[in-house]
Motif scaffolding. Structure first.
Motif, short mmCIF file in Angstrom:
data_model
loop_
_atom_site.label_atom_id
_atom_site.label_comp_id
_atom_site.label_asym_id
_atom_site.label_seq_id
_atom_site.Cartn_x
_atom_site.Cartn_y
_atom_site.Cartn_z
N ASP A 20 -2.16 2.56 -4.73
CA ASP A 20 -1.23 3.64 -4.44
C ASP A 20 0.20 3.27 -4.84
O ASP A 20 0.94 4.10 -5.38
CB ASP A 20 -1.28 4.03 -2.96
CG ASP A 20 -2.57 4.72 -2.58
OD1 ASP A 20 -3.27 5.25 -3.48
OD2 ASP A 20 -2.91 4.73 -1.38
N ILE A 21 0.59 2.03 -4.58
CA ILE A 21 1.92 1.58 -5.00
C ILE A 21 2.03 1.67 -6.52
O ILE A 21 3.02 2.17 -7.05
CB ILE A 21 2.19 0.14 -4.53
CG1 ILE A 21 2.24 0.07 -3.00
CG2 ILE A 21 3.51 -0.39 -5.13
CD1 ILE A 21 2.27 -1.33 -2.44
N ALA A 22 1.01 1.18 -7.22
CA ALA A 22 1.02 1.21 -8.68
C ALA A 22 1.12 2.65 -9.20
O ALA A 22 1.88 2.93 -10.13
CB ALA A 22 -0.24 0.53 -9.23
N ALA A 23 0.38 3.56 -8.58
CA ALA A 23 0.42 4.96 -9.01
C ALA A 23 1.80 5.57 -8.78
O ALA A 23 2.32 6.31 -9.65
CB ALA A 23 -0.64 5.76 -8.27
N MET A 24 2.42 5.27 -7.65
CA MET A 24 3.76 5.80 -7.35
C MET A 24 4.80 5.30 -8.34
O MET A 24 5.75 6.00 -8.67
CB MET A 24 4.18 5.43 -5.94
CG MET A 24 3.46 6.23 -4.88
SD MET A 24 4.15 6.00 -3.23
CE MET A 24 3.61 4.35 -2.83
N LEU A 25 4.62 4.06 -8.81
CA LEU A 25 5.60 3.44 -9.71
C LEU A 25 5.21 3.53 -11.18
O LEU A 25 5.97 3.08 -12.04
CB LEU A 25 5.78 1.97 -9.33
CG LEU A 25 6.28 1.71 -7.91
CD1 LEU A 25 6.28 0.22 -7.61
CD2 LEU A 25 7.68 2.29 -7.74
N SER A 26 4.04 4.08 -11.46
CA SER A 26 3.52 4.18 -12.83
C SER A 26 3.43 2.81 -13.51
O SER A 26 3.86 2.64 -14.65
CB SER A 26 4.37 5.14 -13.68
OG SER A 26 4.33 6.43 -13.13
N VAL A 27 2.90 1.86 -12.77
CA VAL A 27 2.67 0.51 -13.30
C VAL A 27 1.24 0.12 -12.98
O VAL A 27 0.54 0.80 -12.25
CB VAL A 27 3.67 -0.53 -12.71
CG1 VAL A 27 5.10 -0.17 -13.06
CG2 VAL A 27 3.49 -0.65 -11.21
N SER A 28 0.81 -1.01 -13.52
CA SER A 28 -0.56 -1.46 -13.26
C SER A 28 -0.66 -2.10 -11.86
O SER A 28 0.33 -2.59 -11.31
CB SER A 28 -1.00 -2.48 -14.31
OG SER A 28 -0.30 -3.69 -14.15
N ARG A 29 -1.86 -2.09 -11.29
CA ARG A 29 -2.09 -2.74 -10.01
C ARG A 29 -1.82 -4.24 -10.13
O ARG A 29 -1.32 -4.87 -9.21
CB ARG A 29 -3.53 -2.49 -9.53
CG ARG A 29 -3.73 -3.00 -8.10
CD ARG A 29 -5.15 -3.40 -7.80
NE ARG A 29 -5.72 -4.35 -8.71
CZ ARG A 29 -5.54 -5.69 -8.65
NH1 ARG A 29 -4.77 -6.23 -7.75
NH2 ARG A 29 -6.13 -6.48 -9.52
N GLN A 30 -2.12 -4.81 -11.30
CA GLN A 30 -1.88 -6.24 -11.51
C GLN A 30 -0.39 -6.56 -11.44
O GLN A 30 0.00 -7.60 -10.91
CB GLN A 30 -2.47 -6.68 -12.86
CG GLN A 30 -3.97 -6.64 -12.91
CD GLN A 30 -4.55 -5.26 -13.21
OE1 GLN A 30 -3.85 -4.28 -13.38
NE2 GLN A 30 -5.88 -5.19 -13.27
N SER A 31 0.45 -5.67 -11.96
CA SER A 31 1.90 -5.87 -11.88
C SER A 31 2.37 -5.84 -10.43
O SER A 31 3.19 -6.65 -10.01
CB SER A 31 2.64 -4.80 -12.68
OG SER A 31 2.34 -4.90 -14.04
N VAL A 32 1.84 -4.90 -9.67
CA VAL A 32 2.18 -4.79 -8.25
C VAL A 32 1.75 -6.07 -7.54
O VAL A 32 2.51 -6.64 -6.75
CB VAL A 32 1.51 -3.56 -7.62
CG1 VAL A 32 1.64 -3.58 -6.10
CG2 VAL A 32 2.10 -2.28 -8.19
N ASN A 33 0.55 -6.55 -7.85
CA ASN A 33 0.04 -7.76 -7.22
C ASN A 33 0.95 -8.95 -7.49
O ASN A 33 1.23 -9.74 -6.57
CB ASN A 33 -1.38 -8.03 -7.70
CG ASN A 33 -2.01 -9.19 -6.98
OD1 ASN A 33 -1.92 -10.33 -7.44
ND2 ASN A 33 -2.65 -8.91 -5.86
N ARG A 34 1.42 -9.11 -8.70
CA ARG A 34 2.31 -10.23 -9.05
C ARG A 34 3.60 -10.18 -8.24
O ARG A 34 4.07 -11.19 -7.71
CB ARG A 34 2.63 -10.24 -10.54
CG ARG A 34 1.55 -10.85 -11.40
CD ARG A 34 2.03 -11.10 -12.82
NE ARG A 34 2.44 -9.88 -13.50
CZ ARG A 34 1.64 -9.10 -14.21
NH1 ARG A 34 0.37 -9.42 -14.36
NH2 ARG A 34 2.09 -8.02 -14.80
#
Length: 64
Positions: A20-34
């Motif tokens: 959900d964070i990735a979707a809100m920011l239009s980034v990959s889940r992997q980027s959010v995880n990092r």
């Protein structure tokens, strides 16, 4: 849509997942995880299943 509570003045708790964070920011889940791992290392947050605990809200705001 996502849960938010503030148990103490300098803390907060969010009920949200990395997708959900990735979707809100239009980034990959992997980027959010990092980024989340970096924030955990800095002791600003802790991450659990569908939950992020903000341990130092002031510190988190300072790194904008």
């Amino acid at each position: 849509q996502h849960g938010f509570s503030a148990p103490q003045e300098n803390q907060a708790q969010l009920t949200i997942n990395q997708f959900d964070i990735a979707a809100m920011l239009s980034v990959s889940r992997q980027s959010v995880n990092r980024v989340l791992k970096d924030l955990v290392s800095a002791k600003l947050i802790s991450v659990g299943y569908n939950q992020i605990d903000v341990l130092n809200l002031r510190g988190l705001r300072e790194i904008q």
